[in-house]
Design a protein around this motif. Structure first.
Motif, PDB file in Angstrom:
ATOM      1  N   ASN A  88      28.503  46.481  42.418  1.00 54.73           N
ATOM      2  CA  ASN A  88      27.558  45.396  42.140  1.00 54.73           C
ATOM      3  C   ASN A  88      28.208  44.267  41.356  1.00 54.73           C
ATOM      4  OD1 ASN A  88      25.428  46.651  43.470  1.00 54.73           O
ATOM      5  ND2 ASN A  88      24.709  47.695  41.639  1.00 54.73           N
ATOM      6  N   ILE A  89      29.140  44.613  40.482  1.00 58.34           N
ATOM      7  CA  ILE A  89      29.888  43.581  39.752  1.00 58.34           C
ATOM      8  C   ILE A  89      30.704  42.755  40.737  1.00 58.34           C
ATOM      9  CG2 ILE A  89      31.736  43.174  38.080  1.00 58.34           C
ATOM     10  CD1 ILE A  89      30.714  45.657  36.553  1.00 58.34           C
ATOM     11  N   TYR A  90      31.355  43.417  41.658  1.00 57.66           N
ATOM     12  CA  TYR A  90      32.134  42.702  42.675  1.00 57.66           C
ATOM     13  C   TYR A  90      31.239  41.778  43.510  1.00 57.66           C
ATOM     14  CZ  TYR A  90      36.172  45.845  41.879  1.00 57.66           C
ATOM     15  OH  TYR A  90      37.231  46.524  41.344  1.00 57.66           O
ATOM     16  N   LYS A  91      30.071  42.264  43.885  1.00 56.59           N
ATOM     17  CA  LYS A  91      29.138  41.446  44.670  1.00 56.59           C
ATOM     18  C   LYS A  91      28.715  40.198  43.893  1.00 56.59           C
ATOM     19  CE  LYS A  91      27.147  45.306  47.306  1.00 56.59           C
ATOM     20  NZ  LYS A  91      25.927  46.144  47.492  1.00 56.59           N
ATOM     21  N   ALA A  92      28.478  40.370  42.594  1.00 52.96           N
ATOM     22  CA  ALA A  92      28.071  39.239  41.756  1.00 52.96           C
ATOM     23  C   ALA A  92      29.190  38.208  41.638  1.00 52.96           C
ATOM     24  CB  ALA A  92      27.649  39.729  40.373  1.00 52.96           C
ATOM     25  N   ILE A  93      30.431  38.679  41.548  1.00 49.41           N
ATOM     26  CA  ILE A  93      31.562  37.740  41.498  1.00 49.41           C
ATOM     27  C   ILE A  93      31.670  36.990  42.823  1.00 49.41           C
ATOM     28  CG2 ILE A  93      34.037  37.460  41.142  1.00 49.41           C
ATOM     29  CD1 ILE A  93      34.014  40.067  39.561  1.00 49.41           C
ATOM     30  N   LYS A  94      31.508  37.703  43.916  1.00 57.31           N
ATOM     31  CA  LYS A  94      31.603  37.083  45.243  1.00 57.31           C
ATOM     32  C   LYS A  94      30.534  36.012  45.428  1.00 57.31           C
ATOM     33  CE  LYS A  94      33.312  36.826  49.443  1.00 57.31           C
ATOM     34  NZ  LYS A  94      34.703  36.362  49.693  1.00 57.31           N
ATOM     35  N   PHE A  95      29.326  36.278  44.931  1.00 59.28           N
ATOM     36  CA  PHE A  95      28.255  35.285  45.001  1.00 59.28           C
ATOM     37  C   PHE A  95      28.595  34.069  44.151  1.00 59.28           C
ATOM     38  CE2 PHE A  95      24.416  33.404  43.158  1.00 59.28           C
ATOM     39  CZ  PHE A  95      23.728  33.051  44.307  1.00 59.28           C
ATOM     40  N   ASP A  96      29.201  34.303  43.000  1.00 56.86           N
ATOM     41  CA  ASP A  96      29.532  33.251  42.045  1.00 56.86           C
ATOM     42  C   ASP A  96      30.775  32.482  42.452  1.00 56.86           C
ATOM     43  OD1 ASP A  96      29.639  31.704  39.759  1.00 56.86           O
ATOM     44  OD2 ASP A  96      30.301  33.327  38.443  1.00 56.86           O
ATOM     45  N   ILE A  97      31.795  33.213  42.888  1.00 57.92           N
ATOM     46  CA  ILE A  97      33.084  32.615  43.261  1.00 57.92           C
ATOM     47  C   ILE A  97      33.411  33.056  44.683  1.00 57.92           C
ATOM     48  CG2 ILE A  97      35.524  32.398  42.637  1.00 57.92           C
ATOM     49  CD1 ILE A  97      34.731  33.315  39.786  1.00 57.92           C
ATOM     50  N   PRO A  98      33.017  32.284  45.685  1.00 56.70           N
ATOM     51  CA  PRO A  98      33.149  32.702  47.090  1.00 56.70           C
ATOM     52  C   PRO A  98      34.565  33.079  47.513  1.00 56.70           C
ATOM     53  CG  PRO A  98      31.698  30.805  46.918  1.00 56.70           C
ATOM     54  CD  PRO A  98      32.299  30.991  45.554  1.00 56.70           C
ATOM     55  N   SER A  99      35.575  32.532  46.850  1.00 59.60           N
ATOM     56  CA  SER A  99      36.965  32.848  47.212  1.00 59.60           C
ATOM     57  C   SER A  99      37.399  34.229  46.743  1.00 59.60           C
ATOM     58  CB  SER A  99      37.913  31.798  46.622  1.00 59.60           C
ATOM     59  OG  SER A  99      37.828  31.780  45.205  1.00 59.60           O
ATOM     60  N   PHE A 100      36.584  34.865  45.909  1.00 60.22           N
ATOM     61  CA  PHE A 100      36.907  36.199  45.405  1.00 60.22           C
ATOM     62  C   PHE A 100      36.963  37.205  46.555  1.00 60.22           C
ATOM     63  CE2 PHE A 100      35.312  40.364  43.853  1.00 60.22           C
ATOM     64  CZ  PHE A 100      36.310  40.667  42.941  1.00 60.22           C
ATOM     65  N   LYS A 101      38.032  37.982  46.581  1.00 62.19           N
ATOM     66  CA  LYS A 101      38.190  39.013  47.610  1.00 62.19           C
ATOM     67  C   LYS A 101      37.824  40.362  47.016  1.00 62.19           C
ATOM     68  CE  LYS A 101      41.868  36.575  50.110  1.00 62.19           C
ATOM     69  NZ  LYS A 101      43.278  36.643  50.589  1.00 62.19           N
ATOM     70  N   ILE A 102      36.806  41.001  47.590  1.00 57.84           N
ATOM     71  CA  ILE A 102      36.380  42.305  47.090  1.00 57.84           C
ATOM     72  C   ILE A 102      37.474  43.331  47.367  1.00 57.84           C
ATOM     73  CG2 ILE A 102      34.695  44.164  47.359  1.00 57.84           C
ATOM     74  CD1 ILE A 102      32.579  42.051  47.896  1.00 57.84           C
ATOM     75  N   PRO A 103      38.006  43.965  46.341  1.00 58.69           N
ATOM     76  CA  PRO A 103      39.121  44.905  46.513  1.00 58.69           C
ATOM     77  C   PRO A 103      38.652  46.270  47.006  1.00 58.69           C
ATOM     78  CG  PRO A 103      38.531  44.785  44.216  1.00 58.69           C
ATOM     79  CD  PRO A 103      37.625  43.814  44.921  1.00 58.69           C
ATOM     80  N   ASN A 104      39.607  47.108  47.359  1.00 51.98           N
ATOM     81  CA  ASN A 104      39.284  48.469  47.820  1.00 51.98           C
ATOM     82  C   ASN A 104      39.493  49.511  46.734  1.00 51.98           C
ATOM     83  OD1 ASN A 104      42.040  48.547  47.645  1.00 51.98           O
ATOM     84  ND2 ASN A 104      42.410  48.963  49.809  1.00 51.98           N
TER      85      ASN A 104
END
Length: 223
Positions: A92-108
Motif C-alpha cells: 500500500n505504501i508503494y501504491k501511494a508513492i505511485k499515485f503521488d509520483i507517477p515515475s516511481f517503479k514499484i519494486p519486486n
C-alpha cells in the motif's frame, strides 16, 4: 553543529544506564534464553541506528511494532528482508508513492535500505515482537526509548519531516515542535489505508519542503 554522531553516542550511553532500559534488555534476553522466538533477530534490533547517517537525517517515518512472521523484520519500520514476500502494508505504501509520483517503479522486493541511505529514518515505536504475537512487546519499555529518540531529533535538528501514519504514530506529535514539519494521515495497513493514506501525497510534499529548506530531496526509488 555539523557532526551529530557524538550526540547519538552520548544518547545511547545515557539510555543504557537507565532502569527502564536495563529491565527492557533483560526481558528480551530472558525471553530468548527461554526459547521464545523474538523478531527481528538480536543483531538487527537496533539496525536503523547502525545504518542511518545521522548527519544526513531528513525524514522520520514512525511505525508501530515489527512484522511478526518468519524472517520478515530487519530493524527498519515497514521494511522486510530482500527475499521475503512484500507485506500488504508495504504494498500500500508503494501504491501511494505511485499515485503521488507517477515515475516511481514499484519494486519486486521490500528491502528499504535505499531510503535509509537517503536519510529516511524508519523507526518503529516498539523495536521487538514475539513470533506470531503482534503488539506482544508493548509497554515493556520500548515506547520510552523511542519517544526519547524523537525528542533528541527534535532538540538537535531542524527542518526534519516527520511522517505520522495512523492513530498510534500521531501521538508522537506532542514531542515535535514547529521547527520541523509533521505530516499525518491514516495507517497504510489494509484496514485503514482507504481513510486517506492512498492519496496523502506525503512523498512529494516531503520533497517540496526539503527543497524549500535548501535540502536535497529524497529519491524514493527502491532499486
Amino acid at each position: 553543529m555539523k557532526n551529530k554522531n557524538f550526540i547519538w553516542k552520548k544518547f545511547f550511553q545515557q539510555e543504557k544506564k537507565k532502569n527502564y532500559f536495563i529491565k527492557l534488555i533483560n526481558k528480551i534476553n530472558t525471553d530468548i534464553n527461554n526459547n521464545k522466538i523474538i523478531y527481528p533477530q538480536k543483531k538487527y534490533i537496533f539496525n536503523i541506528f547502525k545504518k542511518i547517517n545521522f548527519n544526513n537525517l531528513k525524514v522520520v517515518i514512525i511505525g508501530q511494532d515489527p512484522y511478526y512472521g518468519l524472517n520478515q523484520a530487519n530493524g527498519f519500520a515497514f521494511s522486510v528482508m530482500p527475499d521475503i514476500i512484500i507485506p500488504p502494508t508495504l504494498k500500500n505504501i508503494y501504491k501511494a508513492i505511485k499515485f503521488d509520483i507517477p515515475s516511481f517503479k514499484i519494486p519486486n522486493h521490500g528491502y528499504l535500505i535505499n531510503w535509509v541511505n537517503e536519510g529516511v529514518m524508519l523507526l518503529n515505536s516498539i523495536l521487538t515482537v514475539e513470533k506470531g504475537k503482534p503488539q506482544s512487546h508493548y509497554n515493556i519499555g520500548w515506547e520510552i526509548f523511542t519517544n526519547n529518540v524523537i525528542k533528541i531529533i527534535n532538540s538537535y535538528y531542524k527542518n526534519i519531516v516527520f511522517l505520522l501514519w495512523g492513530s498510534y504514530a500521531k501521538k508522537k506529535i506532542y514531542f515535535i515542535t514547529s521547527k520541523n514539519l509533521v505530516l499525518t494521515t491514516s495507517h497504510p495497513s489494509p484496514l485503514s489505508c482507504y481513510k486517506g493514506f492512498y492519496f496523502c501525497k506525503h512523498f512529494s510534499k516531503t520533497n517540496k519542503y526539503l527543497i524549500l529548506k535548501k535540502k536535497k530531496p529524497v529519491n524514493w526509488s527502491i532499486d
